[in-house]
Design a protein around this motif. Sequence first.
Motif, PDB file in Angstrom:
ATOM      1  N   VAL A   1       0.414  -1.399   0.234  1.00 14.84           N
ATOM      2  CA  VAL A   1      -0.279   0.051   0.305  1.00 14.84           C
ATOM      3  C   VAL A   1       1.169   1.007  -0.068  1.00 14.84           C
ATOM      4  O   VAL A   1       1.308   1.525   1.035  1.00 14.84           O
ATOM      5  CB  VAL A   1      -0.982  -0.144   1.490  1.00 14.84           C
ATOM      6  CG1 VAL A   1      -2.628   1.296   1.134  1.00 14.84           C
ATOM      7  CG2 VAL A   1      -1.746  -1.354   1.082  1.00 14.84           C
ATOM      8  N   HIS A   2       0.312   2.269  -0.956  1.00 14.39           N
ATOM      9  CA  HIS A   2       1.287   2.928  -1.212  1.00 14.39           C
ATOM     10  C   HIS A   2       1.166   4.656  -0.077  1.00 14.39           C
ATOM     11  O   HIS A   2       0.423   4.139   1.061  1.00 14.39           O
ATOM     12  CB  HIS A   2       1.634   3.659  -2.420  1.00 14.39           C
ATOM     13  CG  HIS A   2       0.172   4.357  -3.288  1.00 14.39           C
ATOM     14  ND1 HIS A   2      -0.071   6.066  -2.678  1.00 14.39           N
ATOM     15  CD2 HIS A   2      -0.584   4.408  -3.648  1.00 14.39           C
ATOM     16  CE1 HIS A   2      -0.908   6.349  -2.664  1.00 14.39           C
ATOM     17  NE2 HIS A   2      -2.355   5.147  -3.780  1.00 14.39           N
ATOM     18  N   GLY A   3       2.273   5.075   0.197  1.00 11.50           N
ATOM     19  CA  GLY A   3       1.804   6.080   0.787  1.00 11.50           C
ATOM     20  C   GLY A   3       1.553   7.632  -0.145  1.00 11.50           C
ATOM     21  O   GLY A   3       0.781   7.883  -1.214  1.00 11.50           O
ATOM     22  N   GLY A   4       1.690   8.908   0.463  1.00 10.66           N
ATOM     23  CA  GLY A   4       1.378  10.245   0.419  1.00 10.66           C
ATOM     24  C   GLY A   4       0.640  10.829   1.055  1.00 10.66           C
ATOM     25  O   GLY A   4       0.005  11.586   0.616  1.00 10.66           O
ATOM     26  N   TYR A   5       1.001  10.394   2.267  1.00  6.90           N
ATOM     27  CA  TYR A   5      -0.261  10.572   2.824  1.00  6.90           C
ATOM     28  C   TYR A   5      -1.589  11.411   3.142  1.00  6.90           C
ATOM     29  O   TYR A   5      -2.156  12.272   3.546  1.00  6.90           O
ATOM     30  CB  TYR A   5       0.443  12.517   3.491  1.00  6.90           C
ATOM     31  CG  TYR A   5       1.355  13.100   5.220  1.00  6.90           C
ATOM     32  CD1 TYR A   5       1.085  12.140   5.908  1.00  6.90           C
ATOM     33  CD2 TYR A   5       3.012  13.473   4.158  1.00  6.90           C
ATOM     34  CE1 TYR A   5       1.772  12.982   6.934  1.00  6.90           C
ATOM     35  CE2 TYR A   5       3.487  13.349   5.043  1.00  6.90           C
ATOM     36  CZ  TYR A   5       2.991  12.641   6.832  1.00  6.90           C
ATOM     37  OH  TYR A   5       4.207  13.174   7.540  1.00  6.90           O
TER      38      TYR A   5
ATOM     39  N   THR B   1      -8.676   6.029  -3.080  1.00  5.46           N
ATOM     40  CA  THR B   1      -9.230   7.423  -3.458  1.00  5.46           C
ATOM     41  C   THR B   1      -8.599   8.300  -2.719  1.00  5.46           C
ATOM     42  O   THR B   1      -8.150   7.451  -1.669  1.00  5.46           O
ATOM     43  CB  THR B   1     -10.886   6.916  -3.375  1.00  5.46           C
ATOM     44  OG1 THR B   1     -11.854   6.059  -4.144  1.00  5.46           O
ATOM     45  CG2 THR B   1     -11.277   8.699  -3.387  1.00  5.46           C
ATOM     46  N   LEU B   2      -8.582   9.720  -2.927  1.00  5.44           N
ATOM     47  CA  LEU B   2      -7.862   9.965  -1.958  1.00  5.44           C
ATOM     48  C   LEU B   2      -8.291  11.564  -1.022  1.00  5.44           C
ATOM     49  O   LEU B   2      -9.771  11.343  -2.063  1.00  5.44           O
ATOM     50  CB  LEU B   2      -6.383  10.781  -2.708  1.00  5.44           C
ATOM     51  CG  LEU B   2      -5.341  10.418  -3.427  1.00  5.44           C
ATOM     52  CD1 LEU B   2      -4.453  10.739  -4.600  1.00  5.44           C
ATOM     53  CD2 LEU B   2      -4.646   9.210  -2.670  1.00  5.44           C
TER      54      LEU B   2
ATOM     55  N   GLY C   1       0.454   4.413   4.103  1.00  7.47           N
ATOM     56  CA  GLY C   1       0.017   3.023   3.831  1.00  7.47           C
ATOM     57  C   GLY C   1       0.881   2.050   4.691  1.00  7.47           C
ATOM     58  O   GLY C   1       0.318   1.577   4.564  1.00  7.47           O
ATOM     59  N   GLY C   2       1.768   2.506   5.960  1.00  5.26           N
ATOM     60  CA  GLY C   2       1.384   1.437   6.551  1.00  5.26           C
ATOM     61  C   GLY C   2       0.808   1.676   8.224  1.00  5.26           C
ATOM     62  O   GLY C   2       0.440   0.449   8.167  1.00  5.26           O
TER      63      GLY C   2
ATOM     64  N   GLY D   1       5.777   3.698   9.071  1.00  4.20           N
ATOM     65  CA  GLY D   1       3.960   3.745   9.186  1.00  4.20           C
ATOM     66  C   GLY D   1       3.666   4.876   9.935  1.00  4.20           C
ATOM     67  O   GLY D   1       4.621   5.477  11.889  1.00  4.20           O
ATOM     68  N   LEU D   2       2.690   5.422   9.645  1.00  2.00           N
ATOM     69  CA  LEU D   2       1.654   7.038  10.808  1.00  2.00           C
ATOM     70  C   LEU D   2       0.780   6.128  12.114  1.00  2.00           C
ATOM     71  O   LEU D   2      -0.125   5.609  10.929  1.00  2.00           O
ATOM     72  CB  LEU D   2       1.468   7.592   9.651  1.00  2.00           C
ATOM     73  CG  LEU D   2       2.446   8.851   9.041  1.00  2.00           C
ATOM     74  CD1 LEU D   2       1.449   9.469   7.671  1.00  2.00           C
ATOM     75  CD2 LEU D   2       2.943   9.245  10.262  1.00  2.00           C
TER      76      LEU D   2
END
Length: 276
Positions: free
Chosen positions: A76-80, A109-110, A146-147, A176-177
């Motif tokens: 799973v990608h990140g990008g906030y 979906t973002l 994604g984390g 991860g967040l």
Amino acid sequence: MGYFRITDWDVAYTNGAYVVDGDRWPTAWVEPARAFRDSLAASGRAKLDLAYGPRPRNRFDLFLPSEKPKGLVVFVHGGYWLALDKSYSSHLAAGAVAHGYAVAMPSYTLCPEIRITAIAKEIAAAMGAAAEMIDGPLILTGHSAGGQLAARMVTTTSPLPAPVKTRIRHVVSISGLHDLRPIMKRTMNQQLGIDAAEAMAESPALLEPIDNLRLTCWVGGAERSEFVRQNALLANIWTGLGAATATVVEPDRNHFTILDGLADPAHPLTRTLLSD
């Protein structure tokens, strides 16, 4: 004795500005990702833009090994939760594919079009669709936001169907967040819209893990201190809730180069990800 308090939450969670030539990411991933996709597509081992839901970004790519897959890795990608898509990450499947695993990489979906709660449901749908195509154990991993999403899948309130959860062998959260409450203090929360209720419901560190879970939290030693803290946080809490956990701080890696190990079949990150 000194005390430490975060006074600027945007600075605490900003990455590129604190990395030499940090503005070259995520563009630096575009070409290696495209080259990997093209290579596997040419050999008939890439299934691209498979639908898992009705929204335009409800698509995943599936990369296949040359033999029958040993199992399925989902990245799973990140990008906030605000940026990027699956196309930036394709080359990160190389390590697992070389070891005989299929790798699924979903877009989602973002925000602010939907909230993080709804994104988690999309990831669950993507995992379910990919798991129907590939037999064997499931391994989950994700980077940054994604984390959070990968770890969210293995909580007791996960949106994953039970038959999918029972196949999960390992989860690796990379930078991860895991606690969303600090992100509420960032300017970007004007777009994310995280409130106290959503932070409690979607923060893996505030939730309980499913039974018999094995979790690795992996972060770069050159990352912002908040990412190092969040990395240790989840493993610490879930150890106390019965999960088998490990924490790794990889020396000299920043928030972007920490992902390089996934593209290398011999790298400790790939070996750990696929370990029994």
